[in-house]
Design an enzyme around this catalytic site. Structure first.
Site, mmCIF file in Angstrom:
data_model
loop_
_atom_site.group_PDB
_atom_site.id
_atom_site.type_symbol
_atom_site.label_atom_id
_atom_site.label_comp_id
_atom_site.label_asym_id
_atom_site.label_seq_id
_atom_site.Cartn_x
_atom_site.Cartn_y
_atom_site.Cartn_z
ATOM 1 N N GLY A 27 0.863 -1.350 -0.197
ATOM 2 C CA GLY A 27 -0.112 -0.015 -0.128
ATOM 3 C C GLY A 27 0.970 1.237 0.036
ATOM 4 C CB THR A 33 0.807 11.923 1.097
ATOM 5 O OG1 THR A 33 -0.626 11.750 1.044
ATOM 6 C CG2 THR A 33 1.362 13.183 0.550
ATOM 7 C CE LYS A 74 5.887 4.827 -3.717
ATOM 8 N NZ LYS A 74 6.611 4.477 -4.874
ATOM 9 C CG ASP A 89 -8.615 7.615 11.334
ATOM 10 O OD1 ASP A 89 -10.114 7.521 11.331
ATOM 11 O OD2 ASP A 89 -7.700 7.391 10.640
#
EC number: 2.7.11.1
Length: 483
Positions: free
Chosen positions: A35, A38, A41, A150
């Site tokens: 995945g 910004t 990786k 989150d």
């Protein structure tokens, strides 16, 4: 023919370069991309020595510097160092080159919980299992002063055994960020899972916000859809702010009651973690887990290589990862060779131990720890700690002059009591033993120290009460409290 040979050599050279680059820092073989975001990786990788699969998050250092996110990276490292729990994705080590920062993390093979829920609602027993593991992990985070902020199915992974792992602490906050009003003020989170007080932008309690998100997740697991949903985001926010949701008819009454309290719009009336864990629905089949609490300062590692530059500016320190396997389990075995010599204390160490230059500060009462000075041999001190552990059925882990005592009491959201003892050389004839609580409940720690640790270590003084030459100002054994 000459052109063909040149092409073959060129291909071989590129393959060699690729193979060299694939072995990151001489330790990890990089695999496929898992995945990306910004600034980073995530790759599947393999430890070339052990063969273990890991996930490596590769962060572009230049982008981070230009965006002014160094503090963000430092905070993420700090958070991952704090929250080592079986239901949280584990950070193994942090490394850096001149252009990249590498987070070497546990590889969780089962993918996102979101993918499982996307196929339809789960059976009650399966939903309960995931919810129990989620609450166990998040409550531990709260105890360690970490608030995720989150939580959602996309950030909950499943391992090969079907166990849940909380991931992605990129938006997490720590207690140090709380303002003077005792609240957080940063607007963050995923719209469908965000609590109403976050929408109000008036400051919020990080723990209560996580509990709201856990309530939304439980609803999604049981229903297969969101409790607050609307194509129009503002309309959805209004539903969240009003607490406008209905439980489907197939929800058991116990879940309805639990969700009403978890999705309470007034934070002060919302369930706490202990409230959730005390409900009969939650307790059904709940398996208490045992886990090892590492010392916070032993989780960052910077590889030593010509191409590596210090990550000091990012992590704030560099040290070696210490895994539980490095310690010797308590079964009477000892490593071969003589007892290792303790690390010596220099003047700076002594000053850091003391609130001032007066060494009497070594023995003042000041927090969750103790230090004592002894003329007893290192082996005898360690044996005494082992004896205490046997009496109270604690597990002992040993590494050089460090001893870890781990309790097995289950049921506390703060985890089992875990105590670290480390021996330092003060003089050739004297040692300082520092004892600290690593994890668990403070009241349990105080009780253990007062009833077990201090009395039995005081006995060591009487067994080794001979005066050491030149030590009139320092008794051969003195127990005291410190930070």
């Amino acid at each position: 023919m000459a052109d063909l040979l040149r092409k073959v050599k060129s291909i071989k050279k590129k393959q060699d370069q690729s193979n060299h680059q694939a072995l990151i820092l001489g330790k990890y073989e990089m695999g496929r991309l898992l995945g990306h975001g910004t600034f980073a990786k995530v790759y599947l990788a393999r430890n070339a020595q052990s063969g273990e699969s890991v996930a490596i998050k590769v962060i572009d250092k230049e982008k981070v510097l230009k965006s002014g996110l160094i503090a963000h990276i430092k905070r993420e490292i700090s958070i991952l160092r704090r929250v080592r729990h079986p239901n949280i994705v584990q950070l193994f080590e942090v490394m850096a080159t001149k252009s990249k920062i590498y987070f070497v993390m546990e590889y969780v093979k089962g993918g996102e919980l979101f993918n499982k829920v996307a196929k339809g609602r789960l059976k009650e027993e399966m939903a309960r299992k995931y919810f129990q593991q989620l609450i166990s992990a998040v409550s531990f985070c709260h105890f360690r002063g970490v608030y995720h902020r989150d939580l959602k199915p996309e950030n909950l992974l499943l391992d090969e055994n079907g166990n849940l792992k909380v991931s992605d602490f990129g938006l997490s906050a720590v207690s140090d960020q709380i303002r003077q009003d005792g609240l957080f003020h940063t607007f963050c989170g995923t719209p469908a899972y965000v609590a109403p007080e976050v929408l109000a932008r008036k400051g919020y309690d990080g723990a209560k916000v996580d509990i709201w998100s856990c309530g939304v997740i439980l609803f999604v697991l049981m229903a297969g859809f969101l409790p607050f949903h609307d194509r129009n985001v503002m309309a959805m926010y209004k539903k969240i702010y009003r607490g406008d949701f209905r439980c489907p008819r197939w929800f058991p009454v116990e879940i309805n009651r639990l969700l009403i309290r978890m999705l309470e719009t007034k934070p002060e009336r919302r369930f706490t973690m202990p409230d959730i864990m005390e409900t009969s629905w939650f307790k059904k089949g709940f398996k208490h887990i045992k886990f090892y609490v590492e010392d916070d300062h032993q989780l960052c590692n910077v590889a030593d290589d010509d191409e590596i530059e210090s990550i000091e500016s990012v992590s704030g320190r560099s040290s070696t990862v210490s895994e539980p396997e490095d310690f010797e389990s308590f079964d009477g075995r000892r490593r071969g060779g003589s007892m290792p010599r303790p690390a010596s204390l220099n003047a700076f160490d002594l000053i850091s131990f003391s609130p001032g230059f007066d060494l009497s500060g070594l023995f003042e009462d000041d927090g969750e720890g103790s230090r004592f000075v002894s003329g007893a041999p290192v082996g005898q001190i360690i044996s005494k700690l082992e004896e205490i552990a046997r009496i109270v059925s604690f597990t002992v882990r040993k590494k050089d002059c460090k001893v870890s005592l781990e309790g097995s009491r289950e049921g506390s959201m703060k985890g089992p009591l875990s105590i670290a003892a480390e021996i330092f050389e003060l003089t050739p004839a004297l040692v300082v033993v520092e004892v600290k609580k690593k994890g668990g409940d403070k009241m349990e720690y105080d009780e253990f120290c007062n009833k077990e640790l201090k009395p039995k270590l005081q006995n060591l003084s009487s067994e080794n009460g001979q005066r050491v030459s030149g030590s009139r100002s320092l008794p051969s054994f003195l127990l005291s409290d410190t930070d």
